[in-house]
Write an enzyme that holds these catalytic residues in place. Structure first.
Site, short mmCIF file in Angstrom:
data_model
loop_
_atom_site.label_atom_id
_atom_site.label_comp_id
_atom_site.label_asym_id
_atom_site.label_seq_id
_atom_site.Cartn_x
_atom_site.Cartn_y
_atom_site.Cartn_z
N TYR A 285 0.98 -1.47 0.09
CA TYR A 285 0.03 -0.09 0.13
C TYR A 285 0.64 0.66 -0.19
O TYR A 285 1.63 1.12 1.01
CB TYR A 285 -1.36 0.16 1.00
CG TYR A 285 -1.65 -1.02 1.42
CD1 TYR A 285 -1.99 -2.42 0.51
CD2 TYR A 285 -2.52 -1.16 2.55
CE1 TYR A 285 -3.33 -2.66 0.46
CE2 TYR A 285 -3.88 -2.44 2.75
CZ TYR A 285 -3.74 -3.58 2.19
OH TYR A 285 -4.20 -4.32 1.95
N PRO B 129 -15.89 -4.44 3.52
CA PRO B 129 -17.83 -4.40 3.66
C PRO B 129 -17.73 -4.20 3.13
O PRO B 129 -19.44 -4.54 2.89
CB PRO B 129 -16.93 -5.05 5.28
CG PRO B 129 -16.13 -3.31 5.82
CD PRO B 129 -15.15 -3.76 4.58
N LEU B 130 -17.95 -2.81 3.04
CA LEU B 130 -19.05 -1.47 2.22
C LEU B 130 -18.82 -1.77 0.27
O LEU B 130 -19.26 -0.64 0.13
CB LEU B 130 -18.62 -0.24 2.69
CG LEU B 130 -18.57 -0.07 4.31
CD1 LEU B 130 -18.29 1.38 4.97
CD2 LEU B 130 -20.00 -0.44 4.88
N GLY B 131 -18.69 -2.92 0.33
CA GLY B 131 -18.45 -2.58 -1.21
C GLY B 131 -17.89 -1.40 -1.65
O GLY B 131 -18.01 -0.92 -3.32
N GLY C 12 -17.38 1.18 -1.11
CA GLY C 12 -18.02 2.49 -1.28
C GLY C 12 -19.41 2.62 -1.36
O GLY C 12 -20.41 3.22 -1.67
#
Length: 339
Positions: free
Chosen positions: A69, A216-218, A220
């Protein structure tokens, strides 16, 4: 909303354990990838450090980074943020993806693993990494060789626990036979549930391994705030992601109707409902939603207080059946190798 007026709620509910013999952490952690400004638009180091510290203050103790990253920047940033708070954080990082001369490839060889762990320890400014993942598999190095090397790091005190990312059930069992695996990190959300169908989640539970869902929020999408790729910054990798590009985002928007209806019933945001759904899948699951903004951190941690009813969970499951989702989760060129 200004950062200095955002109140970040304390995580509610019991802590969750990372693996059978691993540490207890807050039920929601923090993914730091987006803080390096390479994937989700511009970032600000000082603001990101404040977000990491606010997460720790609130009990979100699992902080996740990786050596690739920002090409090392993200580990350095996290290291700065946790300096002086080492005993309060469960620090996770990863190795296995190499970037050089405009090329990307996976490398799990023992020689590279040793080079990578030393570099991560140096950038993070710590003596020991709490959870060290194999980020991606190269499809060539025997998993027994890679995990055997990471087991040496455990014996040497460089690493406390070993994790795997984007792994098959068969690969997971082979690795666990060499040394106990504490966690599997995989994409898992309402619209990405392949680990249920391919047996990975079942293998984790059979072996006492925690699941740490990323995105887990796709990415966004499940927050309901992203309606067009035109709103994304230049360079944002979602512009080329199959679930967002070429009209896929617009085709997927009707999936959010159910999320929005459940959110309205709870006085919550769609993102909180998406996270609450993940949390409800089992107390061996610790999602790590990523953010670099205090207001989104507050929303994410607030999801732990949302309790979904069974009929709501069922409705969300039906809405997000795999056949209803348009687009693959990654471009073919970077789809993880899990064999």
């Amino acid at each position: 909303m200004e950062e200095n007026v955002v109140e970040v709620p304390r995580l509610t509910g019991p802590q969750r354990r990372i693996g059978a013999g691993g540490p207890l952490v807050g039920a929601i952690g923090l993914g730091c990838m987006g803080m390096s400004g390479e994937y989700y638009g511009p970032a600000d180091d000082e603001r990101s450090i404040r977000v990491i510290n606010a997460a720790l203050d609130a009990g979100a103790t699992l902080i996740d980074t990786a050596d690739m990253y920002g090409r090392g920047h993200n580990e350095e940033l996290v290291g700065r943020a946790v300096r002086g708070r080492r005993d309060e954080v469960v620090l996770a990082t990863k190795f296995g993806i190499r970037l050089a001369d405009g090329k990307r490839w996976n490398d799990n060889t023992p020689a590279y693993a040793r080079q990578a762990v030393e570099a991560s320890l140096r950038r993070l400014g710590v003596d020991t990494i709490d959870l060290y993942y194999v980020h991606r598999f190269d499809g060539e190095t025997p998993v027994e060789d890679t995990i055997g090397t990471l087991a040496e790091f455990v014996r040497e005190g460089k690493v406390r626990h070993i994790g795997l990312s984007e792994v098959s059930a068969a690969h997971l069992r082979r690795a666990h036979a060499v040394h106990p695996i504490a966690a599997v990190q995989s994409e898992f959300s309402l619209w990405t549930r392949n680990i249920v169908d391919d047996g990975v989640l079942g293998a984790c539970r059979e072996l006492g391994i925690a699941l740490v869902p990323y995105s887990p929020l796709g990415r966004g999408f499940l927050t309901g705030t992203l309606r067009s790729v035109d709103s994304l910054p230049e360079g944002d990798f979602r512009r080329g992601n199959p679930r967002f590009a070429d009209g896929s985002l617009e085709a997927n928007l009707p999936l959010l109707d159910t999320v929005s209806a459940v959110a309205e019933a709870h006085g919550a945001t769609p993102g909180q409902i998406a996270l609450a759904w993940v949390l409800a899948q089992g107390d061996d699951i610790v999602p790590i939603p990523g953010t670099k903004r205090m207001e989104y951190l507050a929303q994410n941690l607030g999801a732990a207080a949302v309790e979904l009813k069974q009929d709501e969970l069922d409705a969300l499951d039906r809405a997000f059946r795999a056949e209803n989702v348009v687009g693959e989760r990654y471009p073919a060129a970077i789809m993880p190798v899990t064999r």
